[in-house]
Design an enzyme around this catalytic site. Structure first.
Site, PDB file in Angstrom:
ATOM      1  N   LYS A  67     -15.071  57.099  61.538  1.00 10.36           N
ATOM      2  CA  LYS A  67     -15.482  55.811  60.974  1.00 10.36           C
ATOM      3  C   LYS A  67     -14.976  54.680  61.875  1.00 10.36           C
ATOM      4  CE  LYS A  67     -15.303  53.282  56.544  1.00 10.36           C
ATOM      5  NZ  LYS A  67     -14.786  53.324  55.170  1.00 10.36           N
ATOM      6  N   SER A 127     -17.997  52.653  51.532  1.00  7.66           N
ATOM      7  CA  SER A 127     -18.256  52.040  52.818  1.00  7.66           C
ATOM      8  C   SER A 127     -18.371  53.044  53.961  1.00  7.66           C
ATOM      9  CB  SER A 127     -17.141  51.043  53.132  1.00  7.66           C
ATOM     10  OG  SER A 127     -15.881  51.704  53.254  1.00  7.66           O
ATOM     11  N   SER A 147     -14.622  54.990  48.796  1.00  8.87           N
ATOM     12  CA  SER A 147     -15.481  54.906  49.981  1.00  8.87           C
ATOM     13  C   SER A 147     -15.660  56.201  50.760  1.00  8.87           C
ATOM     14  CB  SER A 147     -14.964  53.821  50.927  1.00  8.87           C
ATOM     15  OG  SER A 147     -15.132  52.559  50.344  1.00  8.87           O
TER      16      SER A 147
END
Length: 478
Positions: free
Chosen positions: A79, A154, A178
């Site tokens: 990420k 996210s 997330s």
């Protein structure tokens, strides 16, 4: 053989048994990304040259007998809010569009030591603020199960990359769900570890008391193998906890006989889609048939989790993001007179709407006159929620429920109604407020063909319990 459809551990075994080289695996993964990522937009940065050079290095180390990790040579994605030395780490924001960290996050060092091949940086909601991966400066990510729908957020790019076979596994971060919510929406598996289990050093902070790094993969075994690598004490992270036993793979046992599982009654109220409810209760029945003891119970305080979470997270965000001022690094406005205007214009131009909204909420709840009414009250609610879970875990080994009240919404629906988007985190945020471990794994498909996620929550450092229950359930499905 279609290499990219293998699980991470299957590929790791084939590399170890010399059925395939690391370079062949990496090339197959890069070809898949070239063929598919225009459609899904899972990646912000694809590290093609670095990955191919790394593949040769890992192959050499394996041949010299210096790497024995079951995931050595397996391509993966990180990420884009986790620092990678010499590779852009943008947090999907214009504010950090050109930021290249001078160091690796601890989790990245651990993965490299285990022989991982990092293939790129995954798209995400800007500064991890969002539940749909639509707030990214680099464009929205689409759900590989159906491109008209969001992948969740996210860590939407991470989950979508795994679901689209553009990575064998991924690292995400989880502040209020997330990792788990996009795993649910994309039909993959994600683990949010106990707070303090995985080092946060090198994770660009959103809300420091809630953020936690964790794995996303195609199944429970892959996730557990990654967790084995990234867990452990780190002196660079003041919230890191010293533990003796991190060998989570030992919990991959198909046996839940006598395990006590609680289902909170409040999780099955209004707002929960009927198809989701049916799938979750069917999953509970599978575990009951395997010998688990399942009971419903009242979990107090969960109704207050969303407001408490958004007050605390926004307050910490407003503090953490004050460092982005156009002076030290990142984006700087071109036209300004004086320091104050530099700050104002840089931050106005560099941050997106959702980030601005949360920073303003945070500044408001921390301001004099409102601190006690909002922030202090939220901290008290956080303590009460933790107490409720502690009380529940005196009786139960794990808690079972949905990951999200709905399956993935259509692209464009959520951002028009931020409050509705926030309410979608109802089952996940309380886990972060209490610092507990939780896993989301697929348990069904709705009538639109979209995945449904089952969430299992454990007591502090109870990762092995949730892994055992998740693995047992998974065995009954495949």
């Amino acid at each position: 053989m279609d290499v990219t459809s293998l699980t991470a551990l299957e590929l790791g075994r084939k590399i170890k048994n010399k059925e395939i080289t690391v370079e062949e695996a990496v090339k197959a993964q890069l070809e898949r990304i070239k063929a598919k990522d225009k459609e899904y937009n899972c990646y912000i940065t694809v590290m093609e040259e670095e990955a191919l050079a790394r593949a040769k290095e890992v192959q050499r180390l394996m041949e010299e007998g210096k790497l024995d990790s079951p995931l050595a040579g397996v391509p993966m994605v990180i990420k884009d809010n986790i620092c990678t030395k010499g590779v852009k780490t943008t947090c999907a924001s214009k504010m950090l569009y050109n930021f290249t960290p001078p160091y690796h996050a601890t989790v990245v060092d651990k993965l490299l030591k285990a022989g991982a091949v990092i293939i790129g940086k995954a798209n995400m909601d800007e500064f991890a603020m969002g539940s749909t991966t639509e707030t990214s400066h680099f464009g929205e990510t689409k759900n590989p199960r159906n491109t008209e729908y969001v992948p969740g957020g996210s860590s939407g790019g991470s989950a979508a990359a795994v679901a689209a076979e553009e990575a064998f596994y991924a690292l995400g971060s989880d502040t209020g769900g997330s990792i788990r919510q996009p795993s649910s929406f994309c039909g993959v598996t994600g683990i949010k570890p106990t707070y303090g289990t995985v080092s946060r050093y090198g994770l660009i902070a959103y809300a420091s008391s809630l953020d936690q790094i964790g794995p996303i993969a195609r199944n429970v075994s892959d996730c557990t193998a990654v967790l084995d690598i990234i867990s452990g004490y780190d002196s660079k992270d003041s919230t890191s906890v010293k533990r003796e036993d991190y060998q989570y793979s030992k919990a991959l046992v198909d046996n839940v006989k006598g395990m006590k599982i609680g289902i909170p009654k409040g999780y099955f109220g209004s707002g929960l889609e009927e198809e989701v409810s049916t799938s979750i209760l069917a999953a509970a029945e599978v575990l009951r048939e395997k010998g688990a003891i399942i009971e419903e119970f009242e979990l107090d305080g969960v109704d207050y989790a969303i407001p408490a979470y958004y007050v605390i997270a926004s307050a910490e965000a407003s503090s953490n993001l004050s460092r982005y001022d156009g002076v030290k690094y990142g984006y700087r406005t071109e036209d300004f007179e004086g320091l104050q205007e530099l700050y104002k214009k840089t931050r106005s131009e560099g941050f997106g709407n959702e980030v601005k909204r949360r920073m303003m909420i945070g500044a408001f709840v921390l301001s004099s006159g409102y601190y006690e009414a909002y922030y202090q009250k939220a901290l008290k609610v956080k303590a009460l929620i933790k107490e409720s879970f502690d009380k529940a875990f005196e009786k139960y080994d794990i808690i079972l429920g949905p990951t999200a009240p709905l399956t993935a919404p259509k692209l464009g629906q959520s951002l028009s109604d931020p409050l509705k988007m926030y309410l979608g985190d109802i089952y996940t945020v309380s886990v972060n407020l209490a610092g507990l471990p939780a896993i989301s794994l697929p348990c069904g498909i709705d009538s639109k063909g979209l995945p449904i996620g089952l969430q299992l929550i454990g007591k502090h450092f109870g990762e092995k319990d949730i892994i055992r229950a998740a693995y047992s359930y998974e065995q009954s499905r495949y």
